[in-house]
Enzyme design. Structure first.
Site, PDB file in Angstrom:
ATOM      1  N   HIS A 286       0.901  -1.132   0.056  1.00  0.00           N
ATOM      2  CA  HIS A 286       0.048  -0.171   0.022  1.00  0.00           C
ATOM      3  C   HIS A 286       0.745   1.281   0.089  1.00  0.00           C
ATOM      4  CE1 HIS A 286      -3.485   2.269   1.361  1.00  0.00           C
ATOM      5  NE2 HIS A 286      -2.515   3.218   1.920  1.00  0.00           N
ATOM      6  N   GLU A 287       1.953   1.276   0.901  1.00  0.00           N
ATOM      7  CA  GLU A 287       2.889   2.461   0.874  1.00  0.00           C
ATOM      8  C   GLU A 287       3.258   2.675  -0.424  1.00  0.00           C
ATOM      9  OE1 GLU A 287       2.059   4.411   3.127  1.00  0.00           O
ATOM     10  OE2 GLU A 287       0.914   3.184   4.178  1.00  0.00           O
TER      11      GLU A 287
ATOM     12  N   GLU B 285      -6.533   6.979  -1.281  1.00  0.00           N
ATOM     13  CA  GLU B 285      -6.470   5.531  -0.401  1.00  0.00           C
ATOM     14  C   GLU B 285      -7.054   4.560  -0.958  1.00  0.00           C
ATOM     15  OE1 GLU B 285      -4.841   5.423   2.483  1.00  0.00           O
ATOM     16  OE2 GLU B 285      -3.924   7.295   2.052  1.00  0.00           O
TER      17      GLU B 285
ATOM     18  N   HIS C  89       1.467   4.355  -2.884  1.00  0.00           N
ATOM     19  CA  HIS C  89       1.517   5.843  -2.904  1.00  0.00           C
ATOM     20  C   HIS C  89       2.621   6.432  -3.340  1.00  0.00           C
ATOM     21  CE1 HIS C  89      -2.176   6.589  -0.464  1.00  0.00           C
ATOM     22  NE2 HIS C  89      -1.732   5.817   0.528  1.00  0.00           N
TER      23      HIS C  89
END
Length: 316
Positions: free
Chosen positions: A151-152, A231, A155
């Site tokens: 997930h990071e 997100e 980003h």
């Protein structure tokens, strides 16, 4: 629907929503600046000149944040940079996800805090950092940790820091224009106060006063809406990297159930984390519009649907 179609569809859907929100935001700022400029100067050409000056001022502020903001955030979060020897498992997972994403290896940090959470920062993939809490490392298994790191990395790969910078500049510009216009009216500025106004300008002044009061609130809501869409996009991209929606869904469930508060978080940094560290203060649905993150239950539900082979519509 098969899983590969589902997460690719999810990525494209969220990317379109983010771009539409951003385009609407830019148009809103331009229209607002022009109306205020016309109300102030009574001259369409002068109004454009005033708008350009406001955008330049906002851009200078945004660039300062863009180039130094990551160091400030890491310092404020009390993050400590580590090497492979400090935590081999974390380092290996970050390496795996950077390879899967086709991105440079980011710097890795640990925050000594029992609350499980994580964030990514940096202006581009070549200057990226990922920070995780010690609580996250203790409470998640390897698959769950991989989901969080993916997930990071999403980003980082999706250049969300650039989105955040651009939106921050736009919000700052709206506040700057609003503050300047309201102060100028209070202190007797503008051509209207000097007897140079006309009927169109008076109408513009009334519209500008209303917008100057409401625009900062509207701009903040748009900023938060874009943040929530990013997100969802990062969740979908993480599934693309890991091919394992269950890992991230399980991680989010553990994070959402954990009672520990994240002591180093504040409203300036909350939007960076994988889960809202201030969510316990924002439990009521009536506050959802003012949240930096979509409801974590919605994110888990979408990930579970990906696991099962379908994608429901989000409420964000």
């Amino acid at each position: 629907m098969t899983e590969p179609v589902s997460f690719y569809d999810r990525i494209e859907s969220n990317r379109r929503k983010s771009l539409l929100l951003l385009a609407g935001f830019i148009l809103f700022v331009v229209a607002f600046g022009y109306i205020v400029g016309y109300a102030w100067l009574g001259d369409p050409v002068g109004a454009i000149f005033g708008l350009v000056l406001a955008l330049v001022a906002g851009t200078v502020s945004g660039l300062a944040t863009y180039y130094a903001g990551d160091r400030v955030v890491l310092a404020a979060s009390r993050a400590r940079r580590i090497t492979h020897e400090d935590n081999p498992q974390l380092f290996n997972v970050v390496e795996e996800m950077s390879i899967a994403a086709g991105l440079p290896m980011p710097k890795v940090y640990i925050i000594e805090d029992e609350a499980p959470n994580a964030f990514a920062t940096g202006r581009d993939p070549e200057h990226a950092s990922i920070a995780v809490t010690s609580g996250l490392l203790r409470k998640l298994n390897r698959d769950e940790l991989q989901g969080v790191i993916a997930h990071e990395m999403a980003h980082v790969g999706n250049l969300d820091i650039r989105y955040a910078m651009l939106v921050g500049v736009l919000v700052g510009t709206v506040v700057l224009i609003s503050d300047f216009f309201l102060r100028s009216l209070w202190f007797g500025g503008g051509r209207t106060r000097r007897g140079g106004g006309n009927q169109l300008q008076l109408v513009m002044i009334l519209i500008a006063i209303a917008l100057a009061i409401l625009a900062p609130i509207f701009a903040r809501l748009l900023q938060l809406s874009i943040s929530r869409q990013r997100e969802y996009l990062a969740d979908a991209t993480a599934v693309k990297l890991t091919r394992n929606p269950k890992g991230l869904a399980d991680a989010l469930e553990k994070i959402s159930r954990d009672p520990k508060p994240l002591k180093v978080a504040n409203r300036a940094t909350a939007h960076l984390y994988i889960a809202n560290p201030l969510r316990k203060r924002e439990k009521r649905r009536s506050l959802a519009l003012f949240s930096t993150h979509p409801p974590i239950e919605d994110r888990i539900r979408i990930l579970r649907a990906m696991e099962a082979g379908g994608v429901p519509q989000s409420t964000g």
